[in-house]
Structures are given as structure tokens and as C-alpha cells.
Design an enzyme around this catalytic site. Structure first.
Site, PDB file in Angstrom:
ATOM      1  N   VAL A  58       0.849  -1.197   0.000  1.00 53.26           N
ATOM      2  CA  VAL A  58       0.000   0.000   0.000  1.00 53.26           C
ATOM      3  C   VAL A  58       0.886   1.249   0.000  1.00 53.26           C
ATOM      4  O   VAL A  58       1.668   1.489   0.914  1.00 53.26           O
ATOM      5  CB  VAL A  58      -0.967   0.008   1.200  1.00 53.26           C
ATOM      6  N   GLU A  59       0.766   2.037  -1.067  1.00 53.84           N
ATOM      7  CA  GLU A  59       1.486   3.294  -1.253  1.00 53.84           C
ATOM      8  C   GLU A  59       0.568   4.246  -2.009  1.00 53.84           C
ATOM      9  O   GLU A  59      -0.439   3.844  -2.593  1.00 53.84           O
ATOM     10  CB  GLU A  59       2.770   3.057  -2.063  1.00 53.84           C
ATOM     11  N   TRP A  60       0.940   5.499  -2.044  1.00 48.81           N
ATOM     12  CA  TRP A  60       0.272   6.422  -2.933  1.00 48.81           C
ATOM     13  C   TRP A  60       0.819   6.199  -4.349  1.00 48.81           C
ATOM     14  O   TRP A  60       2.024   6.064  -4.545  1.00 48.81           O
ATOM     15  CB  TRP A  60       0.478   7.871  -2.523  1.00 48.81           C
TER      16      TRP A  60
END
Length: 387
Positions: free
Chosen positions: A266-268
Site C-alpha cells: 500500500v502506497e500512494w
């Protein structure tokens, strides 16, 4: 008259013979009734008493039957009768004294004597086999155990294009290193990568709900052939539903014994066409749906991979019961993610290794070799403490 004279002569001769000495008996060589011509062989085995340190038991037997083991009696002449009588008398006395340590049964007793353990066994029960003569039974493993068992840990031998001095918190102080890879690493020589210190590999499998890394299948197979512990990760898109993405991952990543727990990355998505940034509540909701689906399918709690900015915006204090894999390439995770427990640390994005063209991400397990093996033995369901 002549007939009467003949009869009288015959009777007189017989009378003279009856009054003669016993020399006639000697001349006929008849054995004396006081001696036996040979030792009588019993028809059943003769038991021999042997005294031990604690008990006195019968431990030696000899079969004495059969004419082949007997010498025929020799004629007894003169004083020989008396000598043999004395010998036979002594033999009888020996058989009557089973406690005499020097006495032995007849015939083949010495050849047939067998020493048994000092146990109270019935005569018709075989003694137990000594444990020292047994081969240790193989350990019984669970169905998933063989694939999860780790081979020897390969020590760190990577280089770094942009090395960072972590001081006393250097990842080199930890024992079990590994890598994460995707199509950007190209064709990997997994044997060389293993020899450089890669004990495990997380392999990119899917993005969003419709993208499969073109190198996943090949990397998945070859990493296992090189005896690395392998796992798959999914890059989460915020523009697709969590259910779609979970189904896509499950469709493409096989459920196999020994695989490491699945990972949600999960990352931008700064480099993606999807620039959406949902609220913290929505982020946590989507993640929970995705992770629940994977846990039900694979039977392992997923690991959360994240970066400092995304963690700061969404994950501080969240998911305390999930293992974390933290990216921290400039400082120790304890400084970048204060108070967070972590299982894996991605400490470099600029690693160099034989077997890979270009750079590769380097990671380390939070624990020593013993803890690594314990974690694998538990199916990857251990969490590390925060530092």
C-alpha cells in the site's frame, strides 16, 4: 544198567560246573551291574544353572538327543569298570549341582550357550531388543511442514550502489536477508542470487484488478528451484474495488504449501494513472476487505508493506495484529515508524548482486536464524517486537 550209568555221569558233570569259581563270568566279559556302560542321554534339553550378580536363572541349554552325538560303549575290561564307574558317578554329581560355576551341560553346551538380558521373561517369550540397536524413527511432519523447512542460511554478501551508515542498527547485524523483485529485474540467475545472500524473495504478482507481472510465473518457479523461501505481493490500486483485486490475486497466485504469507503493498500511486487518495477510513476499509479475502483463501495472515508517507497519512496505530514490512532506506525503522512492530525491513533500493542486472531491493528479517526457522515452522504467523 548201562543207561542208568550214563544218566548218573551227566548229572555229576553238571554238579561240578555249578560249584566252579566266578572266573567264568570274567571270561564271558559281562558288565557289572554296578556300572553303566555309557552316560544315559536325556531325551529333552538339559538346563544349566548359571549364577549372575543379582539372580540365578537358567540361561544355557544344550540338546543332547541323537545318536550322532553319542559314542558307542566300549567293552569294559578288568579294573576299567571301576574307573568308569567313578567318572560316571562324578558326572551325576555335576548334574545334581546346577549352582556350580564350573559345571557345564553335556555335549554342545558351550557352543549353544546364549546370554540373554536380565529381565523376568517367561521361558517362551523372546527378550526385548535393546534400544541401542534400533534406528531412530523418522520425525513425523505435518502436511505443510516439509515445504516450510528452511535450508542453511546464506550470509550477507550484497553490495550497495548508495550505501547508508546505519551505525549500530545496521541490517548487517541481522542474519536472514532477502530481496523483492518484479519484471524490472529482468532475467534473474536465482542460483547466483541465492549464493549472494538471498534467503527469501517476495515476487510481484499483480497490480489492481487486471494486471499480472509478466515475469511472475517464471520468477515464482525459479526462486523455488533455487531453494529460496518465496512469497507473492500485490500492488494495491485505489481506483479498483478491494474485492476485484483480491479475486485477481487469488486467480493468479497459487496456493502452495511452504509459500510465505501474501503481501499487500500500500502506497500512494504517484506514477500511476490512478491519482485518487481516499480518506483514511476508506483506505483502512479497503485494506481490511482485501486482507480478509486473502486470509480466508491462503490460511495465512497477510503482511502489510508500506512507505513512510503513506504510513504517516493512514496507518499509524492501525492494524496492530498484522505483521508489517517497512521501507526505511535512510534510517532504522524505529526512527521512521516509532512504536510500530515490524517483521521485515526494506533497507535499500539500490542493492547490487551477482545474478541480477541493475539494482535490486534488499530486505532483512527481524530476528536471528533460530527465530527465522521458528517463524517458518509456524507457517509465517509470528510478529516481531518493535525497537
Amino acid at each position: 544198567m548201562r543207561i542208568f550209568s550214563v544218566v548218573t555221569f551227566v548229572l555229576a558233570s553238571l554238579s561240578v560246573a555249578g560249584c566252579s569259581s566266578t572266573s567264568g563270568v570274567d571270561a564271558l566279559q559281562m558288565p557289572s551291574s554296578e556300572t553303566t556302560s555309557s552316560v544315559v542321554r536325556p531325551s529333552a534339553p538339559v538346563s544349566k544353572g548359571v549364577r549372575s550378580a543379582e539372580t540365578e536363572r537358567t540361561v544355557a541349554t544344550a540338546s543332547m538327543s541323537g545318536a550322532a552325538r553319542m559314542k558307542p560303549p566300549a567293552p569294559l575290561l578288568g579294573d576299567e569298570n571301576s574307573r568308569l564307574a567313578d567318572e560316571n558317578s562324578r558326572l551325576d554329581e555335576d548334574n545334581a549341582r546346577p549352582d556350580d560355576e564350573n559345571s557345564r551341560p553335556f555335549g554342545l553346551a558351550e557352543e549353544e550357550t546364549v546370554a540373554f538380558p536380565e529381565t523376568d521373561q517367561a521361558d517362551n517369550v523372546e527378550p526385548p531388543v535393546e534400544a541401542a540397536a534400533l534406528v531412530s524413527p523418522p520425525k513425523r511432519l505435518s502436511r505443510a511442514a516439509p515445504a516450510m523447512l528452511a535450508g542453511p542460511v546464506t550470509r550477507y554478501a550484497f553490495r550497495d550502489a548508495k550505501p547508508i551508515n546505519f551505525g549500530r542498527s545496521s541490517p548487517r547485524h541481522l542474519a536472514v536477508h532477502g530481496v523483492d523483485v518484479s519484471r524490472w529485474q529482468g532475467d534473474i540467475n536465482w542460483g547466483k542470487l541465492r549464493a549472494q545472500g538471498a534467503n527469501f524473495a517476495y515476487i510481484k504478482a499483480t497490480d489492481g484488478g487486471d494486471h499480472l507481472d509478466p515475469m511472475f510465473t517464471r520468477n515464482w518457479r525459479n526462486a523455488d528451484a533455487a531453494r529460496l523461501k518465496r512469497g507473492a505481493y500485490h500492488f494495491f490500486y485505489w481506483c479498483r474495488t478491494a474485492g476485484e483485486q483480491a479475486d485477481w490475486f487469488i486467480r493468479n497466485v497459487p496456493k502452495v504449501d511452504g509459500a510465505l504469507p501474501p503481501v499487500i503493498d500500500v502506497e500512494w500511486n504517484g506514477d500511476s494513472s490512478c491519482q485518487r487518495r481516499p480518506s483514511r477510513e476508506k483506505v483502512l476499509e479497503k485494506m481490511q476487505v482485501f486482507m480478509d479475502r486473502l486470509e480466508r483463501h491462503y490460511g495465512q495472515r497477510p503482511i502489510i508493506y508500506t512507505s513512510p508517507d503513506f504510513y504517516r497519512d493512514n496507518l499509524r496505530g492501525a492494524f496492530p495484529d498484522y505483521p508489517f514490512w517497512l521501507r526505511a532506506v535512510a534510517a532504522h525503522p524505529s526512527k521512521v515508524y516509532p512504536g510500530r512492530k515490524w517483521l521485515f525491513w526494506q533497507y535499500s533500493g539500490s542493492g547490487l548482486s551477482h545474478g541480477v542486472s541493475g539494482r535490486i531491493d534488499l530486505n532483512v528479517f527481524h530476528g536471528d536464524e533460530r527465530q527465522w526457522r521458528a517463524w517458518l515452522g509456524g507457517g509465517g504467523q509470528m510478529m516481531a517486537d518493535a525497537e
